[in-house]
Design an enzyme around this catalytic site. Sequence first.
Site, PDB file in Angstrom:
ATOM      1  N   GLU A 210       0.826  -1.205   0.000  1.00 30.59           N
ATOM      2  CA  GLU A 210       0.000   0.000   0.000  1.00 30.59           C
ATOM      3  C   GLU A 210       0.862   1.257   0.000  1.00 30.59           C
ATOM      4  O   GLU A 210       2.063   1.203   0.244  1.00 30.59           O
ATOM      5  CB  GLU A 210      -0.909  -0.015   1.228  1.00 30.59           C
ATOM      6  CG  GLU A 210      -1.880  -1.178   1.257  1.00 30.59           C
ATOM      7  CD  GLU A 210      -2.647  -1.267   2.564  1.00 30.59           C
ATOM      8  OE1 GLU A 210      -2.185  -0.659   3.553  1.00 30.59           O
ATOM      9  OE2 GLU A 210      -3.699  -1.926   2.588  1.00 30.59           O
ATOM     10  N   HIS A 211       0.247   2.394  -0.268  1.00 32.07           N
ATOM     11  CA  HIS A 211       0.982   3.665  -0.289  1.00 32.07           C
ATOM     12  C   HIS A 211       1.599   3.959   1.077  1.00 32.07           C
ATOM     13  O   HIS A 211       1.000   3.679   2.120  1.00 32.07           O
ATOM     14  CB  HIS A 211       0.043   4.814  -0.673  1.00 32.07           C
ATOM     15  CG  HIS A 211      -0.396   4.786  -2.104  1.00 32.07           C
ATOM     16  ND1 HIS A 211       0.466   5.046  -3.140  1.00 32.07           N
ATOM     17  CD2 HIS A 211      -1.606   4.535  -2.665  1.00 32.07           C
ATOM     18  CE1 HIS A 211      -0.193   4.956  -4.294  1.00 32.07           C
ATOM     19  NE2 HIS A 211      -1.441   4.645  -4.030  1.00 32.07           N
ATOM     20  N   ALA A 212       2.801   4.506   1.048  1.00 35.39           N
ATOM     21  CA  ALA A 212       3.438   4.938   2.293  1.00 35.39           C
ATOM     22  C   ALA A 212       2.604   6.056   2.921  1.00 35.39           C
ATOM     23  O   ALA A 212       2.099   6.934   2.202  1.00 35.39           O
ATOM     24  CB  ALA A 212       4.857   5.423   2.021  1.00 35.39           C
ATOM     25  N   ASP A 221       3.598   3.193  -4.556  1.00 35.47           N
ATOM     26  CA  ASP A 221       4.106   4.525  -4.878  1.00 35.47           C
ATOM     27  C   ASP A 221       4.895   4.552  -6.182  1.00 35.47           C
ATOM     28  O   ASP A 221       5.150   5.631  -6.729  1.00 35.47           O
ATOM     29  CB  ASP A 221       5.003   5.028  -3.738  1.00 35.47           C
ATOM     30  CG  ASP A 221       4.264   5.107  -2.418  1.00 35.47           C
ATOM     31  OD1 ASP A 221       3.129   5.590  -2.414  1.00 35.47           O
ATOM     32  OD2 ASP A 221       4.825   4.656  -1.402  1.00 35.47           O
TER      33      ASP A 221
END
Length: 570
Positions: A210-212, A221
């Site tokens: 998942e996105h940071a 990302d």
Amino acid sequence: MWFLVEYTEPHWRDLDMRALHADQAYMYLHTQYAEKTYLYTLSDECYTCPFAKVKALPTAGSVEPLKLSTAYPLSFKIYAHDQGHYAYENVSALCALRRSDLQEFGVYNLTVLANGSCSFSVDKPGVPINYAFLSVFVLVSLLLILLNLVSYVWKRYRYDEAAAVADSIGDAAAKATQRKRLRSLDTFRGLSIVLMIFVNSGGGGYSWIEHAPWNGLHLADIVFPSFLWIMGVCIPLSIQSQLGRGIGKPRICLRIVWRACKLFAIGLCLNSTNGPQLEQLRLMGVLQRFGIAYLVAGVLHTLCSRRDQLSPQRAWQRAIYDICLFSGELAVLLALIAGYLGLTFGLRVPGCPRGYLGPGGKHNNAADPNCIGGAAGYVDRLILGNAHIYQHPTAKYVYDSSAFDPEGVFGCLLSIVQAMLGAFAGVTLLVHVTWQARLKRWLLGATLLGLLGGVLSGFSKEQGVIPVNKNLWSLSFVFVTVALALVLLSVLYYVVDVRQLWSGYPFTECGMNAIIMYVGHTVMHKMLPWHWRIGPMNTHFLLLLEAVWNTLIWMGIALYLDARQFYYSL
């Protein structure tokens, strides 16, 4: 084999284990302390944050078990007095401990002893979560290998059949001709859109996919900037082809403007899938940023392009000819970077320190709670208004941050730079005719940009002058992601186009209908047969199966469209 699917007992003591989500565990709280105490926690992912209050603990007894997140290591502190919502380092605690070994579906005990110290023990071990990823990865890999074998056999059969027909009628024109385009470009684009669909489907709930939350670089990302960059690579190839067919620059520019408008309009429509409430409609998004970056990079390259690009005679001139052709765009690129840095570190943002790059909220001990994104967030709120930007940024769930748009207006400056760096890689393709020269240029560029990005970020997640940050689309983020894209394209180009060890199947076919896959997976996000739910969906294994299932269906649709020779582009 139970560990491959994260199996755990439905009940443990008086606890319903099925009530937990992925990356959650239970913790019993016991106290032998004679007075009331207060529990505060802090996740390692929340950088420079204060401890947040969880609950008050009564004297000498037990309280209802807590649900804990196990995605990142957790620190615990017990205070003798209520510190309010946040507890800071200037106040001493009765006891403190940090646990990096918390596991999903585990049950733990935290006891406050009579002397004020803490005791931690494991009541029930958790389950490992990475075996689920490994099992699904192996299954998908075997499926892709099988697909490639079937594709190879089918193509050999069709080739032999076509060759027999050609021999029987004595007509060489019966043999299919290969398309004069680099398959590695479509393979790269297809791999990007497949990964984008996978991560948008949740990526199995793994934190590293998942996105940071703010700084850092996770798998999700990398996808968007890679897609944006490969779009830039294709700009010089398309424009040079149109110029070669005698199409004038004004007409090419009009086509670029029209395509950019369509991208922006489609993106705006996709933002209304949950309801077209105009007062709160998000104005920017992924396709909107694509449109803006394509518009600027495409028009600029058209204006700077030459109809005839005869290579110089001398070797040293040929070696730098792509740089010479790109010099006008390079000047604009540097100006965009200078403007971005000037505004980021020079713009006065009311109530915020100059040059602030943090997520606001409780970052930096909650010193700047309303400063998320610094200049980037401020400019977006001025231009778009707070109601028309993204209301649920990743930082909100870690830092308690306010609204922030990761695809906002300010970040478009360096998104254009990303596309222009892709355009330079495309110019390299046009100028350098040998594969050795192309690979040398790309890998040299990857090394230089990777080092620049590393220096800016201090080769760390949090300590650099300009951290790698997708939300801000920071300069180090651009350099690092372009470096990764150059390396990946070099590998694909060598394997697919030079050595022809792999045709790029099935990613090449996905790359040829990328816009259909992107719009389709966004519109069908909550519909069968693409998505499904069964039971609590509280394991990475089930979440991963559902994400992979959705991705494979869209890959199947792309393969079907390719078999029908249907290709759509804006």
